[in-house]
Design an enzyme around this catalytic site. Structure first.
Site, PDB file in Angstrom:
ATOM      1  N   SER A   1       0.817  -1.211   0.000  1.00 15.71           N
ATOM      2  CA  SER A   1       0.000   0.000   0.000  1.00 15.71           C
ATOM      3  C   SER A   1       0.857   1.270   0.000  1.00 15.71           C
ATOM      4  O   SER A   1       1.553   1.579  -0.967  1.00 15.71           O
ATOM      5  CB  SER A   1      -0.954  -0.050   1.196  1.00 15.71           C
ATOM      6  OG  SER A   1      -1.954   0.943   1.104  1.00 15.71           O
TER       7      SER A   1
ATOM      8  N   ASP B   1      -9.671  -6.551  -2.552  1.00 11.30           N
ATOM      9  CA  ASP B   1      -9.102  -5.359  -1.911  1.00 11.30           C
ATOM     10  C   ASP B   1     -10.145  -4.240  -1.905  1.00 11.30           C
ATOM     11  O   ASP B   1     -10.640  -3.835  -2.955  1.00 11.30           O
ATOM     12  CB  ASP B   1      -7.858  -4.920  -2.681  1.00 11.30           C
ATOM     13  CG  ASP B   1      -7.024  -3.885  -1.945  1.00 11.30           C
ATOM     14  OD1 ASP B   1      -7.591  -3.091  -1.176  1.00 11.30           O
ATOM     15  OD2 ASP B   1      -5.795  -3.869  -2.155  1.00 11.30           O
TER      16      ASP B   1
ATOM     17  N   GLY C   1      -8.018  -9.653   0.811  1.00 11.57           N
ATOM     18  CA  GLY C   1      -8.188  -8.211   0.822  1.00 11.57           C
ATOM     19  C   GLY C   1      -6.897  -7.463   0.597  1.00 11.57           C
ATOM     20  O   GLY C   1      -6.024  -7.891  -0.165  1.00 11.57           O
ATOM     21  N   HIS C   2      -6.752  -6.359   1.315  1.00 17.40           N
ATOM     22  CA  HIS C   2      -5.647  -5.430   1.093  1.00 17.40           C
ATOM     23  C   HIS C   2      -4.345  -5.886   1.761  1.00 17.40           C
ATOM     24  O   HIS C   2      -3.273  -5.406   1.411  1.00 17.40           O
ATOM     25  CB  HIS C   2      -6.052  -4.062   1.650  1.00 17.40           C
ATOM     26  CG  HIS C   2      -5.116  -2.950   1.327  1.00 17.40           C
ATOM     27  ND1 HIS C   2      -4.771  -2.609   0.037  1.00 17.40           N
ATOM     28  CD2 HIS C   2      -4.447  -2.072   2.130  1.00 17.40           C
ATOM     29  CE1 HIS C   2      -3.956  -1.581   0.050  1.00 17.40           C
ATOM     30  NE2 HIS C   2      -3.716  -1.238   1.300  1.00 17.40           N
ATOM     31  N   TRP C   3      -4.444  -6.818   2.690  1.00 17.88           N
ATOM     32  CA  TRP C   3      -3.314  -7.217   3.523  1.00 17.88           C
ATOM     33  C   TRP C   3      -2.830  -8.608   3.129  1.00 17.88           C
ATOM     34  O   TRP C   3      -2.833  -9.545   3.917  1.00 17.88           O
ATOM     35  CB  TRP C   3      -3.752  -7.176   4.987  1.00 17.88           C
ATOM     36  CG  TRP C   3      -2.727  -6.659   5.927  1.00 17.88           C
ATOM     37  CD1 TRP C   3      -1.553  -6.030   5.629  1.00 17.88           C
ATOM     38  CD2 TRP C   3      -2.792  -6.721   7.350  1.00 17.88           C
ATOM     39  NE1 TRP C   3      -0.885  -5.690   6.777  1.00 17.88           N
ATOM     40  CE2 TRP C   3      -1.635  -6.101   7.845  1.00 17.88           C
ATOM     41  CE3 TRP C   3      -3.730  -7.222   8.246  1.00 17.88           C
ATOM     42  CZ2 TRP C   3      -1.376  -5.984   9.216  1.00 17.88           C
ATOM     43  CZ3 TRP C   3      -3.487  -7.105   9.606  1.00 17.88           C
ATOM     44  CH2 TRP C   3      -2.311  -6.490  10.077  1.00 17.88           C
TER      45      TRP C   3
END
Length: 300
Positions: free
Chosen positions: A118, A250, A277-279
């Site tokens: 990110s 995400d 997801g994002h992680w």
């Protein structure tokens, strides 16, 4: 090279048990806390910009695995953890890139592989543009700055940027951000992790000067342009071998950024992780560690 001061070494332990040795380094007159583990080619792990993030916490499921093959360097980015609580808000990604490059200079590392999630992915890209000689290979997970949230921010990005606004930070706001937006399966995140990040997020210096915020004021448009790599012609010249790993679910940075990078950067591979997801490095740690290690060793 700026002269450095290295503070006393301490053990830093992630919530999942990964351990590194931490110390403070002076970079450009400001403190950056950095943890290290392992030996071999240098790999720098750059964390995301969510509330309460730190290097060791964000990579708690990856440090030990990567340290079997690499010298793993894990900074708290400026504004986070034990590092100085200030960044240049007129050019955030540029400031982060300069800080990471300066840290490598102080540690005597001529070139390192970069792993960035990110916000940390944006820092890696900017360093690759500004000082390409400092960067070997890159692994980027849902990196910021690729334009997919410019006109219509995601719910996750709004939750992240709104954490210090309104009534201010709270456990409920952080719990919602992590469990609803940061990961695919919110139930997999232990309350201990949320509490750890909440306590870090309410450091008075951070509350007074949040590191990640919406650009505002008369120079806001210029700042937004600087934070969008799709507007920077140098992106096409980033020839470093790069693996982009993006969670298909995400909710912070849209997965459409992955194909854009793969089409623009000349040596960029893309892996889309299902039900993630994002992680990515936390949710799919075994998969991520295998992919990252093989790619950074140049065997994939």
């Amino acid at each position: 090279m700026i002269s450095s001061t290295i503070g006393e070494e301490v053990a830093v332990t992630g919530i999942d048990g990964d351990v590194a040795t931490g110390r403070t380094v002076q970079v450009g007159g400001r403190e950056i806390h950095v943890s290290e583990s392992g030996s071999g080619p240098a790999v720098v792990l750059l964390h995301g910009g969510g509330p309460g993030a730190t290097g060791v916490a964000n990579y708690s499921r990856n440090i030990n695995a990567l340290a079997r093959r690499f010298r793993v360097i894990v900074p708290d980015l400026p504004g986070y953890g034990r590092s100085a609580k200030w960044i240049d808000q007129s050019d955030p990604f540029g400031y982060l890139g300069r800080s990471v490059g300066g840290l490598l200079d102080e540690l005597g590392v001529a070139s390192a592989h970069l792993v960035g999630n990110s916000y940390g992915g944006a820092a890696a890209l900017r360093l690759a543009m500004d000082r390409p000689e400092k960067v070997g290979r890159m692994v980027l997970m849902g990196p910021g700055g690729v334009g997919t949230t410019r006109t219509l921010p995601t719910g996750g990005l709004n939750a992240l940027l709104g954490y210090y606004r309104g009534e201010g930070p709270s456990r409920d706001k952080l719990r919602r951000f992590i469990r609803e937006y940061l990961v695919f399966d919110g139930g997999s995140v232990p309350e201990e992790l949320i509490e750890q990040r909440y306590l870090a997020s309410v450091d008075p210096d951070v509350v007074a000067n949040p590191p990640l915020r919406r650009p505002s004021g008369p120079l806001a448009l210029r700042t937004l342009w600087r934070m969008d790599f799709t507007r920077d012609p140098r992106l096409r010249d980033v020839a470093h071998p790069t693996l982009v790993v993006w969670g298909a679910n995400d909710k912070v940075n849209r997965p459409e950024g992955g194909p854009m990078l793969a089409e623009t950067m000349p040596n960029c591979d893309l892996y889309l992780a299902a039900n993630t997801g994002h992680w990515v490095q936390w949710e799919r740690a075994e998969l991520f560690n295998t992919l990252a290690a093989a790619f950074l060793e140049g065997s994939s």
